[in-house]
Scaffold this active site. Structure first.
Site, PDB file in Angstrom:
ATOM      1  N   GLN A 173      20.722  45.651 -29.487  1.00 13.11           N
ATOM      2  CA  GLN A 173      21.777  46.447 -30.126  1.00 13.11           C
ATOM      3  C   GLN A 173      22.390  47.414 -29.115  1.00 13.11           C
ATOM      4  OE1 GLN A 173      20.393  47.541 -34.446  1.00 13.11           O
ATOM      5  NE2 GLN A 173      18.605  47.614 -33.142  1.00 13.11           N
ATOM      6  N   ASN A 174      21.825  47.444 -27.915  1.00 13.30           N
ATOM      7  CA  ASN A 174      22.308  48.357 -26.883  1.00 13.30           C
ATOM      8  C   ASN A 174      23.483  47.750 -26.120  1.00 13.30           C
ATOM      9  OD1 ASN A 174      20.157  49.940 -27.629  1.00 13.30           O
ATOM     10  ND2 ASN A 174      18.824  49.188 -25.999  1.00 13.30           N
ATOM     11  N   VAL A 175      24.335  48.616 -25.619  1.00 11.48           N
ATOM     12  CA  VAL A 175      25.516  48.136 -24.902  1.00 11.48           C
ATOM     13  C   VAL A 175      25.395  48.427 -23.406  1.00 11.48           C
ATOM     14  CG1 VAL A 175      27.070  48.276 -26.884  1.00 11.48           C
ATOM     15  CG2 VAL A 175      26.730  50.296 -25.467  1.00 11.48           C
ATOM     16  N   HIS A 189      26.157  44.249 -29.933  1.00 10.56           N
ATOM     17  CA  HIS A 189      27.247  45.221 -30.088  1.00 10.56           C
ATOM     18  C   HIS A 189      28.159  45.288 -28.871  1.00 10.56           C
ATOM     19  CE1 HIS A 189      24.542  47.347 -33.258  1.00 10.56           C
ATOM     20  NE2 HIS A 189      25.152  46.278 -33.738  1.00 10.56           N
ATOM     21  N   CYS A 210      49.675  43.397 -19.709  1.00  9.32           N
ATOM     22  CA  CYS A 210      50.686  43.381 -20.774  1.00  9.32           C
ATOM     23  C   CYS A 210      51.068  44.773 -21.268  1.00  9.32           C
ATOM     24  CB  CYS A 210      50.191  42.528 -21.951  1.00  9.32           C
ATOM     25  SG  CYS A 210      48.981  43.360 -22.987  1.00  9.32           S
ATOM     26  N   SER A 215      13.891  50.560 -32.203  1.00  7.80           N
ATOM     27  CA  SER A 215      15.027  50.691 -33.124  1.00  7.80           C
ATOM     28  C   SER A 215      14.548  51.116 -34.496  1.00  7.80           C
ATOM     29  CB  SER A 215      15.784  49.365 -33.242  1.00  7.80           C
ATOM     30  OG  SER A 215      16.784  49.469 -34.238  1.00  7.80           O
ATOM     31  N   SER A 216      15.280  52.033 -35.120  1.00  3.07           N
ATOM     32  CA  SER A 216      14.948  52.455 -36.475  1.00  3.07           C
ATOM     33  C   SER A 216      15.653  51.563 -37.496  1.00  3.07           C
ATOM     34  CB  SER A 216      15.361  53.916 -36.681  1.00  3.07           C
ATOM     35  OG  SER A 216      16.718  54.075 -36.336  1.00  3.07           O
ATOM     36  N   ASN A 221       7.970  51.246 -32.288  1.00  3.12           N
ATOM     37  CA  ASN A 221       9.009  52.252 -32.503  1.00  3.12           C
ATOM     38  C   ASN A 221       8.397  53.574 -32.928  1.00  3.12           C
ATOM     39  OD1 ASN A 221      11.892  52.943 -32.730  1.00  3.12           O
ATOM     40  ND2 ASN A 221      11.398  53.250 -34.885  1.00  3.12           N
ATOM     41  N   GLY A 272       8.909  57.050 -34.921  1.00  8.63           N
ATOM     42  CA  GLY A 272       9.743  57.662 -35.945  1.00  8.63           C
ATOM     43  C   GLY A 272       9.973  56.763 -37.138  1.00  8.63           C
TER      44      GLY A 272
HETATM   45 ZN   LIG Z   1      46.842  43.060 -22.213  1.00 13.28          ZN
END
Ligand SMILES: [Zn+2]
Length: 280
Positions: free
Chosen positions: A105-107, A123, A185, A223-224, A248, A250
């Site tokens: 889920q991390n970017v 994500h 563009c 992850s929660s 995890n 928490g």
């Molecule tokens: Zn563009």
């Protein structure tokens, strides 16, 4: 407490032993030791202001100005972050042929930076930007000098902030921010990520489910599961009699779905577990 954790680790190792299609779902907790800020603290409360919403970014120039101002200032921290022992342990499991899939889920791309292959970035990824009009994808690091060039006063202001002074950027007059357009563009540039309120592309979800169908267990790491896009996988697994485990700290959403929750830091627990699972 310590005895309890030791007991849980032994338990988890016993459950994972012999499994060769472990399906990993990782979240912010795995990247926190690498200095990547997390959205929520251990009790699930928002930290440091609400994150940006998808529709606001698409519809409001002011929202984009706020996003890019914070992003420009925060970029060096996230860009220079390195994977930690937990990312490395997961790569090791993959190289030993014990994983069916790594989904994150991390970017931050830290799994890939640690050498992991075929990672599903649920994500999206912060190291890329995409044009909303022509959809051309380019590197975030090439966008940074363009942002800096158009916003010399923010550059000067940011230089005075502490490295973790993210919130203080909000004191800057955001209406001054100029956002570089797409070079092909002239369209609006967006980070190649799914914001809150945005939708994970369908093919990405389908690929994830295809691999999960063949998994012999699911392991949530850091992850929660407060966000539905991640939560649906353990829920599906549990429904389909695939055991679900978690490492995890928490509170967790849907804790009744889990066969075991190890309440330890990923960075401490995963190397121990990996050593046991990969020992000859
Ligand atoms: Zn563009």
């Amino acid at each position: 407490m310590i005895n309890n954790i030791t007991h849980q680790i032994t338990d988890l190792i016993a459950k994972l032993k012999g499994k060769q299609n472990i399906w990993i779902l990782s979240g912010a907790g795995i990247s926190a030791p690498s200095g990547i800020p997390t959205y929520r603290d251990h009790s699930g409360q928002w930290k440091a202001g609400n994150p940006i919403q998808h529709n606001d970014f698409i519809q409001q120039e002011a929202s984009r100005q706020r996003y890019w101002a914070r992003s420009m200032v925060g970029f060096p921290t996230t860009h220079l972050a390195s994977p930690n022992a937990a990312h490395q342990a997961i790569t090791q499991l993959q190289q030993h042929g014990l994983l069916s899939q790594i989904t994150t889920q991390n970017v931050d791309r830290l799994h890939s930076a640690a050498g992991a292959e075929d990672v599903i970035d649920l994500h999206g990824r912060l190291d890329q930007v995409v044009c909303l009009s022509c959809k051309i994808v380019s590197k975030r690091e090439d966008y940074q000098p363009r942002l800096i060039k158009l916003n010399p006063s923010l550059t000067e202001y940011a230089a005075k902030l502490l490295p973790d002074g993210d919130a203080e950027v909000d004191d800057f007059d955001m209406s001054q921010i100029r956002i570089p357009p797409c070079e092909s563009c002239g369209g609006v540039i967006m980070p190649d990520v799914v914001f809150f309120g945005g939708t994970v592309p369908k093919p990405r979800v389908e690929t994830a489910f295809r691999t999960l169908e063949k998994a012999d267990c699911l392991l949530v790491v850091g992850s929660s599961l407060t966000v539905y896009s991640g939560f649906r996988f353990p829920r599906w697994a549990n429904k389909n009699k695939i055991p679900v485990y978690a490492i995890n700290q928490g509170e967790m959403r849907g804790s009744e779905l889990f066969d075991l929750i190890l309440e330890d830091s990923c960075e401490k627990a995963l190397p121990k577990i990996t050593n046991e699972l990969t020992a000859i």
